[in-house]
Scaffold this motif. Sequence first.
Motif, PDB file in Angstrom:
ATOM      1  N   HIS A  41       0.834  -1.212   0.000  1.00 49.29           N
ATOM      2  CA  HIS A  41       0.000   0.000   0.000  1.00 49.29           C
ATOM      3  C   HIS A  41       0.863   1.254   0.000  1.00 49.29           C
ATOM      4  O   HIS A  41       0.508   2.262  -0.641  1.00 49.29           O
ATOM      5  CB  HIS A  41      -0.943  -0.028   1.214  1.00 49.29           C
ATOM      6  N   LEU A  42       1.974   1.223   0.720  1.00 46.44           N
ATOM      7  CA  LEU A  42       2.886   2.371   0.681  1.00 46.44           C
ATOM      8  C   LEU A  42       3.510   2.517  -0.703  1.00 46.44           C
ATOM      9  O   LEU A  42       3.707   3.642  -1.199  1.00 46.44           O
ATOM     10  CB  LEU A  42       3.968   2.200   1.745  1.00 46.44           C
ATOM     11  N   ARG A  50      -4.038   5.428  -5.287  1.00 48.33           N
ATOM     12  CA  ARG A  50      -4.672   5.773  -4.014  1.00 48.33           C
ATOM     13  C   ARG A  50      -4.651   4.558  -3.094  1.00 48.33           C
ATOM     14  O   ARG A  50      -5.279   3.538  -3.410  1.00 48.33           O
ATOM     15  CB  ARG A  50      -6.109   6.245  -4.238  1.00 48.33           C
ATOM     16  N   PRO A  51      -3.921   4.652  -1.978  1.00 45.99           N
ATOM     17  CA  PRO A  51      -3.867   3.490  -1.072  1.00 45.99           C
ATOM     18  C   PRO A  51      -5.230   3.228  -0.443  1.00 45.99           C
ATOM     19  O   PRO A  51      -5.961   4.156  -0.101  1.00 45.99           O
ATOM     20  CB  PRO A  51      -2.836   3.908  -0.028  1.00 45.99           C
ATOM     21  N   GLY A  52      -5.547   1.962  -0.318  1.00 38.05           N
ATOM     22  CA  GLY A  52      -6.826   1.580   0.261  1.00 38.05           C
ATOM     23  C   GLY A  52      -7.971   1.561  -0.715  1.00 38.05           C
ATOM     24  O   GLY A  52      -9.093   1.193  -0.346  1.00 38.05           O
ATOM     25  N   SER A  53      -7.726   1.920  -2.005  1.00 44.17           N
ATOM     26  CA  SER A  53      -8.793   1.901  -2.991  1.00 44.17           C
ATOM     27  C   SER A  53      -9.098   0.474  -3.430  1.00 44.17           C
ATOM     28  O   SER A  53      -8.329  -0.468  -3.176  1.00 44.17           O
ATOM     29  CB  SER A  53      -8.413   2.754  -4.196  1.00 44.17           C
ATOM     30  N   ASP A  55      -9.168  -0.773  -6.502  1.00 40.87           N
ATOM     31  CA  ASP A  55      -8.219  -1.267  -7.497  1.00 40.87           C
ATOM     32  C   ASP A  55      -6.918  -1.700  -6.851  1.00 40.87           C
ATOM     33  O   ASP A  55      -6.336  -2.736  -7.217  1.00 40.87           O
ATOM     34  CB  ASP A  55      -7.947  -0.174  -8.545  1.00 40.87           C
ATOM     35  N   THR A  56      -6.448  -0.916  -5.892  1.00 39.85           N
ATOM     36  CA  THR A  56      -5.199  -1.270  -5.201  1.00 39.85           C
ATOM     37  C   THR A  56      -5.352  -2.580  -4.452  1.00 39.85           C
ATOM     38  O   THR A  56      -4.461  -3.444  -4.479  1.00 39.85           O
ATOM     39  CB  THR A  56      -4.798  -0.141  -4.240  1.00 39.85           C
ATOM     40  N   LYS A  57      -6.480  -2.755  -3.759  1.00 39.91           N
ATOM     41  CA  LYS A  57      -6.698  -3.991  -3.011  1.00 39.91           C
ATOM     42  C   LYS A  57      -6.792  -5.196  -3.933  1.00 39.91           C
ATOM     43  O   LYS A  57      -6.281  -6.280  -3.616  1.00 39.91           O
ATOM     44  CB  LYS A  57      -7.965  -3.867  -2.165  1.00 39.91           C
ATOM     45  N   GLU A  58      -7.442  -5.025  -5.096  1.00 39.99           N
ATOM     46  CA  GLU A  58      -7.542  -6.146  -6.031  1.00 39.99           C
ATOM     47  C   GLU A  58      -6.174  -6.525  -6.579  1.00 39.99           C
ATOM     48  O   GLU A  58      -5.864  -7.721  -6.724  1.00 39.99           O
ATOM     49  CB  GLU A  58      -8.488  -5.775  -7.171  1.00 39.99           C
ATOM     50  N   ALA A  59      -5.326  -5.535  -6.864  1.00 40.14           N
ATOM     51  CA  ALA A  59      -3.982  -5.838  -7.368  1.00 40.14           C
ATOM     52  C   ALA A  59      -3.153  -6.561  -6.317  1.00 40.14           C
ATOM     53  O   ALA A  59      -2.440  -7.528  -6.617  1.00 40.14           O
ATOM     54  CB  ALA A  59      -3.291  -4.543  -7.798  1.00 40.14           C
ATOM     55  N   ILE A  60      -3.240  -6.102  -5.065  1.00 37.34           N
ATOM     56  CA  ILE A  60      -2.488  -6.764  -3.984  1.00 37.34           C
ATOM     57  C   ILE A  60      -3.018  -8.171  -3.752  1.00 37.34           C
ATOM     58  O   ILE A  60      -2.264  -9.103  -3.457  1.00 37.34           O
ATOM     59  CB  ILE A  60      -2.560  -5.907  -2.707  1.00 37.34           C
ATOM     60  N   THR A  67      -7.271 -11.037   0.792  1.00 44.42           N
ATOM     61  CA  THR A  67      -8.490 -10.395   0.303  1.00 44.42           C
ATOM     62  C   THR A  67      -8.544  -8.930   0.724  1.00 44.42           C
ATOM     63  O   THR A  67      -7.853  -8.490   1.653  1.00 44.42           O
ATOM     64  CB  THR A  67      -9.724 -11.132   0.843  1.00 44.42           C
ATOM     65  N   GLY A  68      -9.402  -8.180   0.039  1.00 44.93           N
ATOM     66  CA  GLY A  68      -9.510  -6.753   0.332  1.00 44.93           C
ATOM     67  C   GLY A  68     -10.012  -6.461   1.724  1.00 44.93           C
ATOM     68  O   GLY A  68      -9.531  -5.547   2.397  1.00 44.93           O
ATOM     69  N   ARG A  69     -10.990  -7.247   2.197  1.00 48.30           N
ATOM     70  CA  ARG A  69     -11.506  -7.017   3.546  1.00 48.30           C
ATOM     71  C   ARG A  69     -10.434  -7.299   4.597  1.00 48.30           C
ATOM     72  O   ARG A  69     -10.302  -6.571   5.585  1.00 48.30           O
ATOM     73  CB  ARG A  69     -12.722  -7.903   3.786  1.00 48.30           C
TER      74      ARG A  69
END
Length: 391
Positions: A41-42, A50-53, A55-60, A67-69
């Motif tokens: 995220h950093l 944008r961290p926490g978005s 799209d970012t969660k899906e990529a990670i 998972t995003g949650r």
Amino acid sequence: MPPNRRGRHNKRPLTPPEGFQLPERNQPYRTPHRSAVFALHLMAEAMGARPGSKDTKEAIHKVIGVTGRTQTDILHSGEVRSLYNQPDLGPDPRGRPRAIPHQDTSAIGDFLDDENLPLERRSQPWRDLAEDAGVELPKTTHFKPLGKRIVEPQTIQTSCKGDESIINATCEEERLLTRAQARWRVIWCIVALCLRPRSWNWWNIVFCDEFHFGIGPQITKHIKRRRGKKHRYAPHLVHRKEVTSKDTKAKAREDDHLDLLSVFVVIGYNYRRAIFYKVSNSVGKMTGDAYTQQILPVLLPELQEKGLVLAQDADSAHKSNIVANWAKKHKMPLITLPGLSPDLSIIESMANPVKKKFHSRKCKTQEESEAWFLEVWNQEMDQDTIRYMYN
């Protein structure tokens, strides 16, 4: 022919290490996964994302499988390490095993909740009380002298206070009424409710009492009970006896000639007043002369201006002919409550906080005592609290 050396710049498929494998279902994420979530995220923020978005969660999620949650929970926790990798925080906060477990304190609480239990058994030492409740007291190790002994009473008291809110309290006292006094109380209440059936009908009635502050012995009974007014004034927890601690203190003042601060206090729905007075006797007992010379002349113009009626207790000075003649001469209406009936006066139920706070500070002179009482009076006897008692 030289050997064919492969440069480090050549691409090679990356195999995640064993410690980076996803945990099994319902198992917490280990430190590598938690730290990777923060690092990625950093990195996304540094690259302009944008961290926490979403799209970012899906990529990670595609990269490390979290998972995003779960990423949101990890970020909100603020902890990079898993719980078992946290630094040592010192001794175990749970402490050593309890000498008196919860089931034993619960048994003591159920034993004391019996309304048929006499006060004599409630005033027993903690060990005897626990044994009567069916609790088998354990033996604990002691070092001075070395050996095992039955658990200390203070341990039982501390456990009961923390688990069941049971304290060693002063038993409330109540004077026993004669049959004639009880009958007069009932008649008085019936007549008063007929004349003033609603709470607002009492707004023009002001209640009074005398406060005496001094030091004297107290002959009281200490019992084990739960905390709170509900249990403090429960009928089966009130000590009824022929001579109360108030009578004992009066006798002590008469014998030892203690210095007293005597205050006459009056409260009403929109009225509040405290008057310091002096009497010729050494016990602070109100007299007809002091009542008609120091108290009533001060209250008369204020009560007449506001249309208020003074409700007084059945003290002998209040019912004397001197007071009756003075009130009739100056046309001052008075209401006399039945004897031994503090529950019919609002001020009686509000006096304890004032007295308790006054005794929390030691005063050496009369002037210092008067100034401290006025300060306590203004803090504890505010008008909003008085109005609440009327309603």
